[in-house]
Structures are given as C-alpha cells and as structure tokens.
Design a protein around this motif. Sequence first.
Motif, PDB file in Angstrom:
ATOM      1  N   ASP A 100     -77.701  47.567  41.019  1.00 23.81           N
ATOM      2  CA  ASP A 100     -77.389  47.894  42.412  1.00 23.81           C
ATOM      3  C   ASP A 100     -76.685  46.761  43.142  1.00 23.81           C
ATOM      4  O   ASP A 100     -76.732  45.606  42.745  1.00 23.81           O
ATOM      5  N   PHE A 101     -76.010  47.148  44.224  1.00 18.45           N
ATOM      6  CA  PHE A 101     -75.259  46.220  45.066  1.00 18.45           C
ATOM      7  C   PHE A 101     -75.755  46.287  46.510  1.00 18.45           C
ATOM      8  O   PHE A 101     -75.033  45.909  47.425  1.00 18.45           O
ATOM      9  N   GLN A 102     -76.977  46.755  46.712  1.00 21.02           N
ATOM     10  CA  GLN A 102     -77.450  47.045  48.063  1.00 21.02           C
ATOM     11  C   GLN A 102     -78.202  45.895  48.714  1.00 21.02           C
ATOM     12  O   GLN A 102     -78.294  45.827  49.942  1.00 21.02           O
ATOM     13  N   GLY A 103     -78.758  45.009  47.914  1.00 17.08           N
ATOM     14  CA  GLY A 103     -79.570  43.941  48.477  1.00 17.08           C
ATOM     15  C   GLY A 103     -80.930  44.446  48.922  1.00 17.08           C
ATOM     16  O   GLY A 103     -81.208  45.646  48.897  1.00 17.08           O
ATOM     17  N   PRO A 104     -81.792  43.541  49.363  1.00 14.74           N
ATOM     18  CA  PRO A 104     -83.165  43.922  49.714  1.00 14.74           C
ATOM     19  C   PRO A 104     -83.265  44.871  50.903  1.00 14.74           C
ATOM     20  O   PRO A 104     -84.203  45.652  50.993  1.00 14.74           O
ATOM     21  N   ASP A 105     -82.304  44.809  51.831  1.00 11.79           N
ATOM     22  CA  ASP A 105     -82.368  45.682  53.004  1.00 11.79           C
ATOM     23  C   ASP A 105     -81.414  46.876  52.906  1.00 11.79           C
ATOM     24  O   ASP A 105     -81.182  47.573  53.895  1.00 11.79           O
ATOM     25  N   LYS A 106     -80.822  47.064  51.727  1.00 16.30           N
ATOM     26  CA  LYS A 106     -79.946  48.210  51.441  1.00 16.30           C
ATOM     27  C   LYS A 106     -78.612  48.165  52.188  1.00 16.30           C
ATOM     28  O   LYS A 106     -77.889  49.147  52.233  1.00 16.30           O
ATOM     29  N   LYS A 107     -78.285  47.012  52.779  1.00 14.67           N
ATOM     30  CA  LYS A 107     -77.030  46.893  53.516  1.00 14.67           C
ATOM     31  C   LYS A 107     -75.934  46.211  52.711  1.00 14.67           C
ATOM     32  O   LYS A 107     -74.771  46.222  53.103  1.00 14.67           O
ATOM     33  N   GLY A 108     -76.304  45.605  51.598  1.00 17.33           N
ATOM     34  CA  GLY A 108     -75.344  44.885  50.798  1.00 17.33           C
ATOM     35  C   GLY A 108     -75.871  43.526  50.398  1.00 17.33           C
ATOM     36  O   GLY A 108     -77.029  43.180  50.668  1.00 17.33           O
ATOM     37  N   VAL A 109     -75.018  42.732  49.764  1.00 19.20           N
ATOM     38  CA  VAL A 109     -75.415  41.433  49.222  1.00 19.20           C
ATOM     39  C   VAL A 109     -74.689  40.326  49.974  1.00 19.20           C
ATOM     40  O   VAL A 109     -73.476  40.389  50.202  1.00 19.20           O
ATOM     41  N   GLY A 110     -75.424  39.289  50.362  1.00 16.79           N
ATOM     42  CA  GLY A 110     -74.831  38.145  51.025  1.00 16.79           C
ATOM     43  C   GLY A 110     -74.874  38.252  52.533  1.00 16.79           C
ATOM     44  O   GLY A 110     -75.410  39.207  53.098  1.00 16.79           O
ATOM     45  N   ASN A 111     -74.308  37.240  53.192  1.00 17.43           N
ATOM     46  CA  ASN A 111     -74.289  37.197  54.656  1.00 17.43           C
ATOM     47  C   ASN A 111     -72.898  36.774  55.129  1.00 17.43           C
ATOM     48  O   ASN A 111     -72.516  35.621  54.982  1.00 17.43           O
ATOM     49  N   PRO A 112     -72.111  37.700  55.682  1.00 16.09           N
ATOM     50  CA  PRO A 112     -72.436  39.113  55.932  1.00 16.09           C
ATOM     51  C   PRO A 112     -72.531  39.896  54.619  1.00 16.09           C
ATOM     52  O   PRO A 112     -71.989  39.463  53.607  1.00 16.09           O
ATOM     53  N   PRO A 113     -73.199  41.049  54.660  1.00 16.39           N
ATOM     54  CA  PRO A 113     -73.439  41.789  53.420  1.00 16.39           C
ATOM     55  C   PRO A 113     -72.242  42.638  52.976  1.00 16.39           C
ATOM     56  O   PRO A 113     -71.523  43.191  53.799  1.00 16.39           O
ATOM     57  N   TYR A 114     -72.068  42.712  51.672  1.00 14.44           N
ATOM     58  CA  TYR A 114     -71.052  43.581  51.067  1.00 14.44           C
ATOM     59  C   TYR A 114     -71.701  44.345  49.921  1.00 14.44           C
ATOM     60  O   TYR A 114     -72.533  43.785  49.189  1.00 14.44           O
ATOM     61  N   LYS A 115     -71.319  45.600  49.783  1.00 15.48           N
ATOM     62  CA  LYS A 115     -71.729  46.374  48.606  1.00 15.48           C
ATOM     63  C   LYS A 115     -70.608  46.257  47.574  1.00 15.48           C
ATOM     64  O   LYS A 115     -70.040  45.194  47.394  1.00 15.48           O
ATOM     65  N   ALA A 116     -70.280  47.323  46.872  1.00 12.73           N
ATOM     66  CA  ALA A 116     -69.154  47.317  45.941  1.00 12.73           C
ATOM     67  C   ALA A 116     -68.213  48.450  46.321  1.00 12.73           C
ATOM     68  O   ALA A 116     -68.585  49.363  47.079  1.00 12.73           O
ATOM     69  N   LEU A 117     -67.014  48.409  45.796  1.00 14.41           N
ATOM     70  CA  LEU A 117     -66.011  49.425  46.106  1.00 14.41           C
ATOM     71  C   LEU A 117     -65.272  49.798  44.838  1.00 14.41           C
ATOM     72  O   LEU A 117     -64.670  48.936  44.184  1.00 14.41           O
ATOM     73  N   ARG A 118     -65.331  51.066  44.493  1.00 18.03           N
ATOM     74  CA  ARG A 118     -64.518  51.575  43.383  1.00 18.03           C
ATOM     75  C   ARG A 118     -63.194  52.044  43.975  1.00 18.03           C
ATOM     76  O   ARG A 118     -63.158  52.907  44.842  1.00 18.03           O
ATOM     77  N   ILE A 119     -62.101  51.459  43.521  1.00 17.14           N
ATOM     78  CA  ILE A 119     -60.798  51.711  44.119  1.00 17.14           C
ATOM     79  C   ILE A 119     -59.740  51.739  43.025  1.00 17.14           C
ATOM     80  O   ILE A 119     -59.857  51.025  42.023  1.00 17.14           O
ATOM     81  N   THR A 120     -58.735  52.566  43.189  1.00 18.49           N
ATOM     82  CA  THR A 120     -57.652  52.560  42.215  1.00 18.49           C
ATOM     83  C   THR A 120     -56.870  51.259  42.333  1.00 18.49           C
ATOM     84  O   THR A 120     -56.772  50.664  43.406  1.00 18.49           O
ATOM     85  N   ARG A 121     -56.307  50.832  41.234  1.00 16.84           N
ATOM     86  CA  ARG A 121     -55.500  49.612  41.259  1.00 16.84           C
ATOM     87  C   ARG A 121     -54.317  49.780  42.214  1.00 16.84           C
ATOM     88  O   ARG A 121     -53.902  48.832  42.892  1.00 16.84           O
ATOM     89  N   GLY A 122     -53.794  50.997  42.269  1.00 16.12           N
ATOM     90  CA  GLY A 122     -52.673  51.259  43.157  1.00 16.12           C
ATOM     91  C   GLY A 122     -53.029  51.056  44.613  1.00 16.12           C
ATOM     92  O   GLY A 122     -52.291  50.414  45.367  1.00 16.12           O
ATOM     93  N   ASP A 123     -54.169  51.596  45.046  1.00 17.00           N
ATOM     94  CA  ASP A 123     -54.587  51.430  46.440  1.00 17.00           C
ATOM     95  C   ASP A 123     -54.927  49.974  46.756  1.00 17.00           C
ATOM     96  O   ASP A 123     -54.627  49.474  47.846  1.00 17.00           O
ATOM     97  N   ALA A 124     -55.565  49.297  45.802  1.00 12.22           N
ATOM     98  CA  ALA A 124     -55.876  47.884  46.021  1.00 12.22           C
ATOM     99  C   ALA A 124     -54.597  47.077  46.210  1.00 12.22           C
ATOM    100  O   ALA A 124     -54.499  46.224  47.109  1.00 12.22           O
ATOM    101  N   LEU A 125     -53.598  47.355  45.370  1.00 14.16           N
ATOM    102  CA  LEU A 125     -52.347  46.625  45.474  1.00 14.16           C
ATOM    103  C   LEU A 125     -51.618  46.946  46.777  1.00 14.16           C
ATOM    104  O   LEU A 125     -51.043  46.058  47.425  1.00 14.16           O
TER     105      LEU A 125
END
Length: 425
Positions: A100-125
């Motif tokens: 998981d990428f949610q962290g202990p409070d389900k908002k994400g990992v780190g400060n500020p929190p981020y989860k993960a993102l599945r994205i096409t290479r085309g959109d990322a570029l």
Amino acid sequence: MAPASQDGLKVIILGGGIAGLTTALALTKFAPQGKVPKIDIYEIRPEPATVGGAVNLTPNALRMLDHLGALSIMRENDYGKTIDYLEVFDVYTGKLAESDFQGPDKKGVGNPPYKALRITRGDALKAVLEAVRKQDNITMTCGKRTVKIDEQKDSVTLTFEDGGSATGDLLMGCDGIHSVTRLKHVEPERKATYSGVSNAFGFAPIDPDFKVHFECTAINFARRGMLLTSYHNSKMDSVYVGALMQVKDVGSRDGWKSVGADAEKTRAQLLERFGDSKIPCIIPLIEKAQDFFLWPVFTLTKHGKWSTDRVMLLGDAAHAMPPQGESTGIVFEDTVLFSRCLTRWIEKGQPGGNMREAFDAYEKLRKSRIEVAFEESKNVVSTVSDAGWLGHTIKTYVVPWFLWFTHGYRYKHFMEDVTTVDIGY
C-alpha cells in the motif's frame, strides 16, 4: 517563467524524453539566484514520443514531480489514476498480498503525503513538456541525430548529422539505454544487453459493468510470466494490460522491431501463457486489449562509468535495469540530486572551472542507491521467468513474505525527499 541569466551555464541535454525534460526542469529550479542556465535539448525523434505503456509513479516520484512543477499539471488535466494499494495475485489460487501507498492515516506517505499514480507514459510526458514550455531558458529541437561529441577543457561540442553543431559548458546524456552520449563518448564499450525478459502491453477499453478482480491495480503471477492489470485514468473505462515474460532473444534491434510489430502474435502468446488463469477477467482483458506491443527489456552492467569532466549520464543512459517498480522515480531523483550538486559547485565559485567536484559528489551520493536497485531488478527477472509447478508454488510463498519483509525499507524510500537530503559537500 525562469529567464536564463548571462552568468548561468550553457547546458546541452541529449534526449527529449522524460529524463531529459525533468533534468532541464531540475537544473532550472535549483540554479543559484541570478545564474539560471541556458538549456538546449536535442531529441533524435521528429517529435517527442508520447506513446508507451503505463507506469506507477510512487510517492517519492510524485514528490519530485511536485517540486518540478509537473504534478499540478497532471492533476489539472486529470491524468492517471490514484493508487491506494497494489494487489498481488496468483492467477490459479487468488490473492496473495497487498503493497500500500496510503500511510498510517490513509492519506499517503510522507509530509506532505503522496499516494501513487498509475499513468500512461504519454500523459506523463505531456505534463512534463507543458512544465518545460513555461520556462523561457529551455528550448528543445527535434530531429537532431548526433554523430560526434568533442570535449575540450572548457567546453563540449556536438556535431549533428545535418551538419549543424552545438557547444556548451556541460552535456547531459539523458538519451536512454542505447545512449549516443555513452556509446560515442563516455564509455563506448558498455553496451546494452538483453535481460531475457520482454514487456508486452496494450490498453483494453471496458464497459462500466465489466467486472475486474482488483480495486486499482494488480500484479498477477503465473507459471510463465507476470501480468499487470490496472486502471490508468479516473474514468476507469480502460485497463492497462502489461506482461513481463521470458522471451528468446531475437538477436538484433531490427528483429525485435519486426517481432514487436505483430500485435496478434503477441496477443496469442499472452493467451497461451495466461489462458489457464482461474481469474475470470484475465482472458477477456487480453482479448480486448488494443494495439499490443512487445518491447525487449535491455539492461546495462551494474558498474560503469557515468561521466567525463564535462559530460554526465543520467537515468537509463547510466544505469538501465529491468523494471523493479520504482524505475521512473529513480530517474527523477537522479535529476534533482545532480542539479543540487551542480548548484553547490556553482555557489562555491567554480574552482578552476572544473566540474569534477560536483560530478564526484553526485556519484558518491547516488551509486549505492542504484546498486541496491540493480539487485532488486534481478529478483524481478527471476520472478517473471518461466517456472514449473513447484517453482511457481514456492514463488507464491516467497512473494508475500518478501513484501512483508521489505515493507519498512520501501516506506522509508517513499518518504525520502532528495531536495533536502544532505548532499555531502
């Protein structure tokens, strides 16, 4: 908008892919005040390549994209699908584990929190390109094939196939695994080799009532490969279908292009490998996927030369490896760490005009992390290679244990912010 300063370095970047573009953004963002570099990007293709599969941008990758001004563009355009957790399945028996990428409070990992993102290479570029266009110190020229690299004590010059040339203070080789920068200048003898596995991928359009076995994204292990199935947009009307599997070496790049262009042959191979799956949606997803592509996964040796006195390799040009779940994030961290090391060198007054101090600091900081990633990538190759029933059964016990055992290490890395880490000099 960051204007180039007359006091800034003149930087040449070879490669207009995501590594080259993020390098330009990082060099701009972390430049000393009043010394923003003039950056010229040269891309061999006639236009930036916005085709490709879908990647998982882990929390550390999103953190870097946020620093570089590209994440806000992704969010404004609703690119990608947020991933709370990745599910792992055995196609014959069912679910094995989660990561998981949610962290202990389900908002994400780190400060500020981020989860993960599945994205096409085309959109990322596309998002990174838009961020680059906002910087008037950066220009990109496509359709430029480099035929010669000439490095002098105080400059480096590229000669192009069309007879043109470009000269700068620094050359960044961000031109991928078959890097011209590496093969023509930094380390010609270090050539890419086939890893033994290939990536086959396509996108399956689905109706709203189509039932899948995963929440957001899933890794599905079989005896003869691994199949990734994942949403990649917020509408959830399409599923990315990507397989990593052991494929015999074709022997040449032209041969791979020919094999990879036969979409129906690739589809048939996936149906053969995963057709005995007990998960109901696997076969329909393979059948629905459009425009299957087959790409061989090449790699470089673990140890190699990354730089000369005025040329630095970043990303796959320096350390290409089989995909191990964080490859894209590693590239973003490369660009930021190198930019910070270069900035420190500039702030110290460019002693003797020799960039070697900055280069050495970056390599000392980065090579240990890359060596760990190399070892992780070896596990990926062995895990997706063909196995009998016994070998596969052992794998179904090892994978959940491995995810549990490495959970703390992954979270530590997801939380890291290389914009603030001590660069050591």
